[in-house]
Motif scaffolding. Structure first.
Motif, mmCIF file in Angstrom:
data_model
loop_
_atom_site.group_PDB
_atom_site.id
_atom_site.type_symbol
_atom_site.label_atom_id
_atom_site.label_comp_id
_atom_site.label_asym_id
_atom_site.label_seq_id
_atom_site.Cartn_x
_atom_site.Cartn_y
_atom_site.Cartn_z
ATOM 1 N N GLY A 1 36.488 29.229 47.890
ATOM 2 C CA GLY A 1 37.111 30.050 48.914
ATOM 3 C C GLY A 1 36.375 31.338 49.225
ATOM 4 N N LYS A 2 35.195 31.517 48.618
ATOM 5 C CA LYS A 2 34.436 32.751 48.852
ATOM 6 C C LYS A 2 34.072 32.908 50.327
ATOM 7 C CE LYS A 2 30.084 35.061 47.682
ATOM 8 N NZ LYS A 2 28.883 35.060 46.812
ATOM 9 N N SER A 3 33.625 31.835 50.940
ATOM 10 C CA SER A 3 33.248 31.885 52.357
ATOM 11 C C SER A 3 34.439 32.255 53.235
ATOM 12 C CB SER A 3 32.671 30.538 52.793
ATOM 13 O OG SER A 3 32.329 30.552 54.161
ATOM 14 N N LEU A 4 35.610 31.719 52.899
ATOM 15 C CA LEU A 4 36.820 32.022 53.675
ATOM 16 C C LEU A 4 37.204 33.487 53.543
ATOM 17 C CD1 LEU A 4 39.229 31.138 55.382
ATOM 18 C CD2 LEU A 4 40.401 30.487 53.257
ATOM 19 N N THR B 1 26.854 44.772 51.007
ATOM 20 C CA THR B 1 26.419 43.466 50.504
ATOM 21 C C THR B 1 24.900 43.339 50.571
ATOM 22 O OG1 THR B 1 28.494 42.425 51.207
ATOM 23 C CG2 THR B 1 26.611 40.980 50.835
ATOM 24 N N SER C 1 29.823 39.622 46.264
ATOM 25 C CA SER C 1 28.429 39.190 46.423
ATOM 26 C C SER C 1 27.829 38.654 45.126
ATOM 27 C CB SER C 1 27.576 40.355 46.942
ATOM 28 O OG SER C 1 27.529 41.405 45.988
ATOM 29 N N GLU D 1 35.242 36.051 52.801
ATOM 30 C CA GLU D 1 34.277 36.876 53.525
ATOM 31 C C GLU D 1 34.494 36.782 55.033
ATOM 32 O OE1 GLU D 1 30.329 37.760 51.127
ATOM 33 O OE2 GLU D 1 30.404 35.676 51.788
ATOM 34 N N SER D 2 34.855 35.611 55.507
ATOM 35 C CA SER D 2 35.124 35.436 56.936
ATOM 36 C C SER D 2 36.324 36.280 57.370
ATOM 37 C CB SER D 2 35.384 33.956 57.248
ATOM 38 O OG SER D 2 34.248 33.167 56.960
ATOM 39 N N ILE E 1 30.431 33.516 42.440
ATOM 40 C CA ILE E 1 30.531 32.237 43.153
ATOM 41 C C ILE E 1 31.868 31.613 42.764
ATOM 42 C CG2 ILE E 1 29.556 29.940 43.483
ATOM 43 C CD1 ILE E 1 26.826 31.068 42.801
ATOM 44 N N GLN F 1 29.228 44.681 55.161
ATOM 45 C CA GLN F 1 27.943 44.024 55.398
ATOM 46 C C GLN F 1 26.787 44.863 54.875
ATOM 47 O OE1 GLN F 1 28.031 43.114 59.693
ATOM 48 N NE2 GLN F 1 28.025 40.954 59.129
#
Length: 224
Positions: A38-41, A107, A32, A43-44, A35, A104
């Motif tokens: 690939g951070k979004s990937l 975060t 969290s 977390e997904s 930056i 979640q």
């Protein structure tokens, strides 16, 4: 024998919750605040168990940690540890399915207070470890506690992934959800009703306590 699913479920859920609590805090804290590509990937992937059917999760665990899986075979050959058809497999299933709830919550908890407080402490010479345990953790604790309770409740009710990787072995992997399912399958409705009632009481108690604690914490904070 009647009490074994209850104590086994508590054992598995407690171990899984402690592991998830620590991992969730560490990963949420690191990811969290950074930056990177690939951070979004990432977390997904961490949140993927929220949307996948438990049987799919169980199949994935079986594929990886089975005796022919790339991790399962190494554990068996090097350490003699068998994941499949063991209570360890049930713990692993509970960890995977409940982790997103803790992640979640953690975060959100680390994002809901002013980070300038941490920066001020760091500027005054406090170490990152000291800042985390004396400032970050206390400030985030309400959200972390909520995640902890939800994680325990989810681990306690895990069924599909557990059945896939741990199977149903009375006294070994017979958690409460499995005991209910196979009691109904064998026509032992009275036993199933008892375990359903136990799960309902545990789940409702957890939520009621969490709601009470949250309201109490909000009132205390507003008075201050």
């Amino acid at each position: 024998m009647m009490h074994s699913p209850f104590w086994l479920s508590l054992k598995i859920s407690t171990i899984a919750t402690l592991i998830v609590f620590i991992l969730g805090i560490i990963l949420a804290r690191i990811i969290s605040r950074k930056i990177f590509p690939g951070k979004s990937l990432i977390e997904s992937i961490l949140l993927l168990p929220l949307v996948l059917p438990p049987t799919v999760i169980g199949f994935g665990l079986l594929y990886i940690f089975g005796q022919k899986g790339w991790i399962g075979s190494l554990l068996m050959d090097w350490f003699g540890i068998r994941i499949v058809f063991s209570w360890i497999g049930a713990v692993l299933a509970a960890i995977v399915v409940s982790f997103p709830l803790m992640y979640q919550s953690a975060t959100a908890a680390f994002s809901n207070y002013d980070q300038n407080i941490e920066n001020a402490a760091l500027t005054m010479g406090a170490s990152k470890v000291k800042v985390f345990f004396t400032i970050s953790l206390p400030l985030a604790w309400p959200g972390l506690l909520a995640g902890l309770v939800l994680t325990f409740a989810r681990a306690l009710g895990e069924f599909g992934a557990t059945l896939m990787i741990a199977g149903y072995i009375p006294g070994v992997t017979e958690t409460l959800p499995l005991a209910i399912y196979f009691a109904v399958e064998s026509g032992h409705m009275k036993e199933a009703k008892i375990w359903v009632l136990v799960l309902l009481i545990l789940g409702l108690s957890s939520i009621l306590w969490l709601n009470w604690w949250t309201r109490r914490n909000m009132l205390t904070t507003s008075k201050e």
